[in-house]
Design a protein around this motif. Structure first.
Motif, PDB file in Angstrom:
ATOM      1  N   THR A  83     -51.949 -46.382  31.207  1.00  0.00           N
ATOM      2  CA  THR A  83     -50.820 -47.279  31.408  1.00  0.00           C
ATOM      3  C   THR A  83     -50.744 -47.685  32.865  1.00  0.00           C
ATOM      4  N   PRO A  84     -51.044 -48.947  33.205  1.00  0.00           N
ATOM      5  CA  PRO A  84     -50.896 -49.398  34.592  1.00  0.00           C
ATOM      6  C   PRO A  84     -49.421 -49.627  34.926  1.00  0.00           C
ATOM      7  N   LEU A  85     -49.033 -49.288  36.136  1.00  0.00           N
ATOM      8  CA  LEU A  85     -47.652 -49.477  36.578  1.00  0.00           C
ATOM      9  C   LEU A  85     -47.572 -50.650  37.543  1.00  0.00           C
ATOM     10  N   ASP A  86     -46.431 -51.316  37.555  1.00  0.00           N
ATOM     11  CA  ASP A  86     -46.259 -52.442  38.469  1.00  0.00           C
ATOM     12  C   ASP A  86     -45.528 -52.045  39.739  1.00  0.00           C
ATOM     13  N   ALA A  87     -45.342 -50.736  39.945  1.00  0.00           N
ATOM     14  CA  ALA A  87     -44.699 -50.228  41.155  1.00  0.00           C
ATOM     15  C   ALA A  87     -45.245 -48.828  41.424  1.00  0.00           C
ATOM     16  N   PRO A  88     -45.159 -48.357  42.680  1.00  0.00           N
ATOM     17  CA  PRO A  88     -45.646 -47.001  42.977  1.00  0.00           C
ATOM     18  C   PRO A  88     -44.891 -45.949  42.174  1.00  0.00           C
ATOM     19  N   HIS A  89     -45.519 -44.794  42.027  1.00  0.00           N
ATOM     20  CA  HIS A  89     -44.846 -43.681  41.367  1.00  0.00           C
ATOM     21  C   HIS A  89     -43.605 -43.297  42.159  1.00  0.00           C
ATOM     22  N   PRO A  90     -42.487 -43.020  41.488  1.00  0.00           N
ATOM     23  CA  PRO A  90     -41.289 -42.597  42.216  1.00  0.00           C
ATOM     24  C   PRO A  90     -41.490 -41.235  42.846  1.00  0.00           C
ATOM     25  N   ALA A  91     -40.823 -41.024  43.963  1.00  0.00           N
ATOM     26  CA  ALA A  91     -40.926 -39.733  44.648  1.00  0.00           C
ATOM     27  C   ALA A  91     -40.159 -38.682  43.867  1.00  0.00           C
ATOM     28  N   ALA A  92     -40.713 -37.485  43.808  1.00  0.00           N
ATOM     29  CA  ALA A  92     -40.060 -36.388  43.101  1.00  0.00           C
ATOM     30  C   ALA A  92     -39.048 -35.716  44.012  1.00  0.00           C
ATOM     31  N   LEU A  93     -37.881 -35.417  43.471  1.00  0.00           N
ATOM     32  CA  LEU A  93     -36.863 -34.695  44.225  1.00  0.00           C
ATOM     33  C   LEU A  93     -37.049 -33.201  44.025  1.00  0.00           C
ATOM     34  N   PRO A  94     -36.759 -32.384  45.027  1.00  0.00           N
ATOM     35  CA  PRO A  94     -36.862 -30.930  44.845  1.00  0.00           C
ATOM     36  C   PRO A  94     -35.965 -30.483  43.705  1.00  0.00           C
ATOM     37  N   ALA A  95     -36.470 -29.566  42.900  1.00  0.00           N
ATOM     38  CA  ALA A  95     -35.685 -29.084  41.766  1.00  0.00           C
ATOM     39  C   ALA A  95     -35.926 -27.602  41.587  1.00  0.00           C
ATOM     40  N   ALA A  96     -34.938 -26.948  40.978  1.00  0.00           N
ATOM     41  CA  ALA A  96     -35.078 -25.524  40.690  1.00  0.00           C
ATOM     42  C   ALA A  96     -36.159 -25.333  39.646  1.00  0.00           C
ATOM     43  N   PRO A  97     -36.911 -24.234  39.702  1.00  0.00           N
ATOM     44  CA  PRO A  97     -37.962 -24.009  38.715  1.00  0.00           C
ATOM     45  C   PRO A  97     -37.407 -23.995  37.304  1.00  0.00           C
ATOM     46  N   SER A  98     -38.118 -24.611  36.380  1.00  0.00           N
ATOM     47  CA  SER A  98     -37.724 -24.633  34.975  1.00  0.00           C
ATOM     48  C   SER A  98     -38.753 -23.871  34.168  1.00  0.00           C
ATOM     49  N   PRO A  99     -38.337 -22.889  33.366  1.00  0.00           N
ATOM     50  CA  PRO A  99     -39.310 -22.137  32.564  1.00  0.00           C
ATOM     51  C   PRO A  99     -40.149 -23.040  31.682  1.00  0.00           C
ATOM     52  N   LEU A 100     -39.518 -24.063  31.059  1.00  0.00           N
ATOM     53  CA  LEU A 100     -40.276 -24.954  30.190  1.00  0.00           C
ATOM     54  C   LEU A 100     -41.283 -25.740  30.995  1.00  0.00           C
ATOM     55  N   ARG A 101     -40.868 -26.242  32.173  1.00  0.00           N
ATOM     56  CA  ARG A 101     -41.786 -27.008  32.996  1.00  0.00           C
ATOM     57  C   ARG A 101     -42.955 -26.144  33.447  1.00  0.00           C
ATOM     58  N   GLU A 102     -42.675 -24.908  33.821  1.00  0.00           N
ATOM     59  CA  GLU A 102     -43.752 -24.024  34.262  1.00  0.00           C
ATOM     60  C   GLU A 102     -44.706 -23.735  33.106  1.00  0.00           C
ATOM     61  N   GLU A 103     -44.159 -23.581  31.887  1.00  0.00           N
ATOM     62  CA  GLU A 103     -45.014 -23.308  30.731  1.00  0.00           C
ATOM     63  C   GLU A 103     -45.932 -24.498  30.469  1.00  0.00           C
ATOM     64  N   ARG A 104     -45.372 -25.723  30.587  1.00  0.00           N
ATOM     65  CA  ARG A 104     -46.180 -26.904  30.318  1.00  0.00           C
ATOM     66  C   ARG A 104     -47.246 -27.089  31.388  1.00  0.00           C
ATOM     67  N   ALA A 105     -46.948 -26.673  32.619  1.00  0.00           N
ATOM     68  CA  ALA A 105     -47.880 -26.914  33.710  1.00  0.00           C
ATOM     69  C   ALA A 105     -48.957 -25.840  33.807  1.00  0.00           C
ATOM     70  N   ALA A 106     -48.758 -24.707  33.122  1.00  0.00           N
ATOM     71  CA  ALA A 106     -49.716 -23.623  33.226  1.00  0.00           C
ATOM     72  C   ALA A 106     -51.082 -24.074  32.728  1.00  0.00           C
TER      73      ALA A 106
END
Length: 232
Positions: A83-106
């Motif tokens: 999927t090509p984007l017509d704008a740069p990727h948005p900057a990520a804001l700092p966030a508290a660790p999420s168990p689900l996010r960590e599981e998906r990223a493992a």
């Protein structure tokens, strides 16, 4: 190939950087990408990114830098959808660790990653039957080790379903695999965009089956009805 329509469902990190050199070589985040004989650098780099997306269980963001210095922001999924984007990727804001996010990223463990490598290698050389066989092996291993609703297992199942479409020789199986993918993603609370895509692919495969084998399609109609609410 289908593309991601709900951009907000794609995690803001990581953002991989592919660089194509003037000599036709490719790197990902500074690491050289190996490619098969006759395979161009872009194809090899995207194949590598597909593996990373499959390991994470969701599409990933990349910046593709061309030899002329131009940079293209893209989103790449495990099935090769770009999927090509017509704008740069948005900057990520700092966030508290999420168990689900960590599981998906493992990342996958070495044994699972080796089987995934066989899936990708077989598909790249055009042996879709071998790729599908390896994908089924991977899904079985992941389901036994992590459970059928784990993001990695869902990614392997989605890969099997996609390969069944590419083979174009068993539309009943393709319908069932996409039905199963949609239902399990829904059970797991996975992003709606990918769940809808699986349900719509099930309908597309069923439409093809209905043309070629109306009786088999009719037998699958009740199963197809189970995911009708997921296509909206």
């Amino acid at each position: 190939m289908p593309v991601v329509t709900d951009l907000d469902s794609v995690p803001l990190t990581p953002v991989y950087t592919i660089v194509i050199s003037t000599t036709g070589e490719a790197t990902i985040d500074g690491e050289q990408v190996e490619h098969l004989p006759g395979q161009d650098a872009r194809t090899a780099a995207l194949a590598d990114i597909r593996v990373r997306a499959a390991r994470r269980g969701h599409p990933v963001r990349i910046n593709a830098k061309e030899p002329d210095g131009s940079v293209w922001p893209l989103i790449v999924d495990h099935d090769g959808a770009v999927t090509p984007l017509d704008a740069p990727h948005p900057a990520a804001l700092p966030a508290a660790p999420s168990p689900l996010r960590e599981e998906r990223a493992a990342p996958l463990d070495p044994h699972h990653a080796a089987v995934l490598g066989r899936v990708v290698a077989a598909e790249l050389r055009g042996d879709l039957a071998a790729a599908a066989e390896a994908a089924e092996e991977l899904e079985t291993l992941l389901a036994a080790d992590l459970g059928p609703l784990h993001p990695h297992t869902l990614g392997a199942l989605a890969t099997r379903a996609w390969l069944s479409l590419l083979q174009r020789n068993d539309w009943a199986a393709a319908t069932r695999l996409h039905l199963l993918t949609a239902e399990r993603r829904h059970q797991a609370g996975a992003p709606d965009t990918e769940t809808r895509r699986a349900a719509r692919n099930a309908h597309a495969a069923w439409d093809r089956l209905r043309t070629l084998d109306p009786a088999s399609a009719e037998a699958l109609r009740p199963e197809l009805g189970r995911v009708a609410h997921l296509t909206a």
